[in-house]
Each structure stands twice: as C-alpha cells, then as structure tokens.
Design a protein around this motif. Structure first.
Motif, PDB file in Angstrom:
ATOM      1  N   LEU A 128      -6.873 109.067 -54.295  1.00 21.40           N
ATOM      2  CA  LEU A 128      -6.891 107.852 -55.115  1.00 21.40           C
ATOM      3  C   LEU A 128      -7.748 106.779 -54.443  1.00 21.40           C
ATOM      4  CD1 LEU A 128      -3.171 107.609 -56.285  1.00 21.40           C
ATOM      5  CD2 LEU A 128      -5.181 108.104 -57.691  1.00 21.40           C
ATOM      6  N   GLU A 129      -7.664 106.719 -53.097  1.00 20.73           N
ATOM      7  CA  GLU A 129      -8.447 105.727 -52.352  1.00 20.73           C
ATOM      8  C   GLU A 129      -9.946 105.971 -52.557  1.00 20.73           C
ATOM      9  OE1 GLU A 129      -8.242 103.663 -47.894  1.00 20.73           O
ATOM     10  OE2 GLU A 129      -7.599 105.734 -48.166  1.00 20.73           O
ATOM     11  N   GLU A 131     -11.330 107.457 -55.178  1.00 13.15           N
ATOM     12  CA  GLU A 131     -11.663 107.105 -56.565  1.00 13.15           C
ATOM     13  C   GLU A 131     -11.848 105.596 -56.711  1.00 13.15           C
ATOM     14  OE1 GLU A 131      -9.012 108.663 -59.499  1.00 13.15           O
ATOM     15  OE2 GLU A 131      -9.022 110.675 -58.641  1.00 13.15           O
ATOM     16  N   ASP A 132     -10.949 104.814 -56.063  1.00 10.48           N
ATOM     17  CA  ASP A 132     -11.067 103.352 -56.112  1.00 10.48           C
ATOM     18  C   ASP A 132     -12.372 102.901 -55.465  1.00 10.48           C
ATOM     19  OD1 ASP A 132      -8.633 103.173 -57.356  1.00 10.48           O
ATOM     20  OD2 ASP A 132      -7.498 102.672 -55.551  1.00 10.48           O
ATOM     21  N   LEU A 133     -12.731 103.550 -54.333  1.00 10.49           N
ATOM     22  CA  LEU A 133     -13.970 103.194 -53.645  1.00 10.49           C
ATOM     23  C   LEU A 133     -15.183 103.511 -54.516  1.00 10.49           C
ATOM     24  CD1 LEU A 133     -15.528 102.242 -51.156  1.00 10.49           C
ATOM     25  CD2 LEU A 133     -15.378 104.570 -50.246  1.00 10.49           C
ATOM     26  N   GLU A 134     -15.152 104.658 -55.189  1.00 12.99           N
ATOM     27  CA  GLU A 134     -16.264 105.034 -56.081  1.00 12.99           C
ATOM     28  C   GLU A 134     -16.443 103.993 -57.186  1.00 12.99           C
ATOM     29  OE1 GLU A 134     -18.322 107.715 -56.040  1.00 12.99           O
ATOM     30  OE2 GLU A 134     -17.351 109.324 -54.913  1.00 12.99           O
ATOM     31  N   ASP A 135     -15.330 103.526 -57.745  1.00 14.44           N
ATOM     32  CA  ASP A 135     -15.400 102.496 -58.794  1.00 14.44           C
ATOM     33  C   ASP A 135     -16.009 101.205 -58.245  1.00 14.44           C
ATOM     34  OD1 ASP A 135     -14.266 104.213 -60.611  1.00 14.44           O
ATOM     35  OD2 ASP A 135     -12.231 103.409 -60.416  1.00 14.44           O
ATOM     36  N   THR A 136     -15.588 100.834 -57.022  1.00 13.92           N
ATOM     37  CA  THR A 136     -16.115  99.617 -56.392  1.00 13.92           C
ATOM     38  C   THR A 136     -17.610  99.751 -56.139  1.00 13.92           C
ATOM     39  OG1 THR A 136     -13.985  99.195 -55.313  1.00 13.92           O
ATOM     40  CG2 THR A 136     -15.900  98.068 -54.397  1.00 13.92           C
ATOM     41  N   GLY A 181     -12.254  95.478 -51.900  1.00 11.35           N
ATOM     42  CA  GLY A 181     -12.122  96.827 -52.448  1.00 11.35           C
ATOM     43  C   GLY A 181     -12.911  97.879 -51.682  1.00 11.35           C
ATOM     44  N   SER A 183     -13.227 100.172 -48.852  1.00 10.26           N
ATOM     45  CA  SER A 183     -12.480 100.802 -47.755  1.00 10.26           C
ATOM     46  C   SER A 183     -13.493 101.416 -46.807  1.00 10.26           C
ATOM     47  CB  SER A 183     -11.541 101.894 -48.304  1.00 10.26           C
ATOM     48  OG  SER A 183     -10.636 101.342 -49.227  1.00 10.26           O
TER      49      SER A 183
END
Length: 269
Positions: A128-129, A131-136, A181, A183
């Motif tokens: 999940l981390e 995926e969040d980084l990819e979005d950022t 956002g 990481s």
C-alpha cells in the motif's frame, strides 16, 4: 572475455551509427579511428572507460525541492531554508540528485520519474505504501517540471571518446502535504535517501557535499524558485569567508609580531 552488457556499445566505435545520436554540445565529430571526440577536449584517458556508450551518455537528474517545514526548524527565527531529495551514493559516499541513465528509446520525463523511484523510493512492490508513493510521484512528475540545465557534465568517468551529458529539471513542491507523501528510502545505487538542507555548506561553489556538478544544478534550480533566498545564502557564504580570512590574518600577526617597541603597523610618515 565477459559478454558485454546489452546496454553497452561494441568495443569498436566504427560499428556505431553516430547519425542516430545527439549531443547537446555540438555535432559529434569522429577521429581517424572512428571514435567520437570529447567536445571539451582531452581528458588524458582514451576509449570508453567506465561508460557504456561511445560519445555522449545521457542522464536525467530530477531536482525535487520543498521549503523546510517550520516544525523541523531549530528556531522559528531560522531563515527560510529549502531542502532537496538527496541520495547517498554507494560508490563515492557523497550526496547526489537521484538521477540516472536514460534508457534507449526512453523519454527524459520517464527517466526522471523512474530513476527517482529506483534511487529514493525503494519500497516493496504491491505494498500500500508503494501504491501511495506511485500516486504522489504521478502528481509531482506529471507536469514535467522546469528545465534548469541541458548539456555536458564534468564527470570523473569522462574520457577522450565518451562523456556524460544530462537533462536536469526542478520539481518544486509548494504543497507540504504532497512533500510529506514522499516516502524516501535508498535503493539501486543509493545507500540512503533523505531531505537535505540546502544551506551554505551545500550551496557554496567549491562545496564537496554533493557529487560532481550537482551543486551547480541545484543552484540553478534555486535561482528559478527563489533568487532572493539564494542571494541571502551567497551573502552568508561571503561573510563567512571574509571572517575566516580576518581570523587567519590575526593569527599570523600574533605569531610574527614586529620588533620590540616598534609600532604594529608602519607609519606613512
């Protein structure tokens, strides 16, 4: 011998079609042996050296900058400080822009995002981390940033026939939430990744904190973001150097005083 990597040119430069290659410096000029000539002159080393390609080897350097969060400052009165995402190189143990080589057929904007992820965002895939980084990263790199430099790089790997060129673009994160956002975790050729303060120790022209010519690229980026802040740092650097010279002169005067009873300075009379 060892098979050459798929990304490397053949040992004989005459097998390369240089009409398909571009240098930011000038048209590629070949010598009698069919080897391209370094546009900045001789380096003392012939051949390809540690570089993969004859002629220009293209890199991309994403300079990601934010204002240092107030909560991270030692004092609210501390002057406005910018920070950049920096990675600690494994080969020379210096901080650097998280960039890398442009793959064949790759658009530079793709390289900037890919290299940033490999060098500074090495998180487990499918987490999940991650995926969040990819979005950022999509939000940061989507607009393409602003060009700060495109050309030859004074790199220790350069030879008479192979050299580094780069495209450096700045991505300024004015949104603190977006910056949070990110990481950061070192990966690939990087031992670590962090937000690095862009203070006088990093920004002075002869600083050894950053790798190769990265100090020059970061200064160009700050010049676009906030020229006044860069000017303030330069004033700080100038004052520190003047103070160091004054202290040195004072120390020398104490070590070598004039003759006993003589005035400290010769009179004009």
């Amino acid at each position: 011998g060892k098979p050459r990597p798929v990304w490397a040119d053949p040992p004989d430069a005459r097998q390369v079609d240089f009409r398909t290659r571009k240098s930011f410096e000038q048209r590629i000029i070949l010598n009698m042996a069919g080897r391209p000539l370094n546009p900045r002159g001789r380096t003392g080393m012939s051949g390809r050296g540690l570089l993969g390609l004859w002629g220009p080897n293209h890199a991309a350097d994403p300079i990601v900058i934010r204002r240092k969060p107030i909560a991270d400052k030692a004092s609210p009165l501390t002057p406005l400080v910018f920070q950049m995402v920096a990675v600690r190189r494994k080969d020379v143990a210096k901080w650097a822009i998280p960039g890398g080589m442009v793959d064949a057929g790759e658009v530079v904007t793709q390289t900037l995002r890919r290299e940033f992820l490999e060098e500074a965002g090495a998180l487990p895939e499918y987490s999940l981390e991650r995926e969040d980084l990819e979005d950022t990263l999509d939000q940061i790199f989507g607009p393409g940033g602003e060009l700060v430099y495109e050309g030859y790089v004074d790199d220790p790997r350069n030879t008479d026939n192979s050299w580094m060129e780069t495209t450096a673009r700045v991505f300024f994160l004015d949104d603190e939430a977006l910056a949070r956002g990110l990481s950061l975790r070192g990966g690939s050729d990087a031992a670590a990744a962090r937000w690095l303060d862009l203070d006088a120790s990093v920004l002075e022209s002869d600083s050894q904190v950053l790798y190769a010519e990265h100090t020059k690229f970061v200064r160009l980026a700050l010049q676009k973001i906030d020229p006044e802040a860069l000017r303030a740092v330069d004033e700080e650097i100038k004052a520190a150097k003047e103070l160091a010279i004054a202290r040195s002169d004072f120390a020398k005067a104490r070590q070598h005083p004039g003759p006993a009873g003589a005035p400290a300075a010769a009179s004009a009379a």
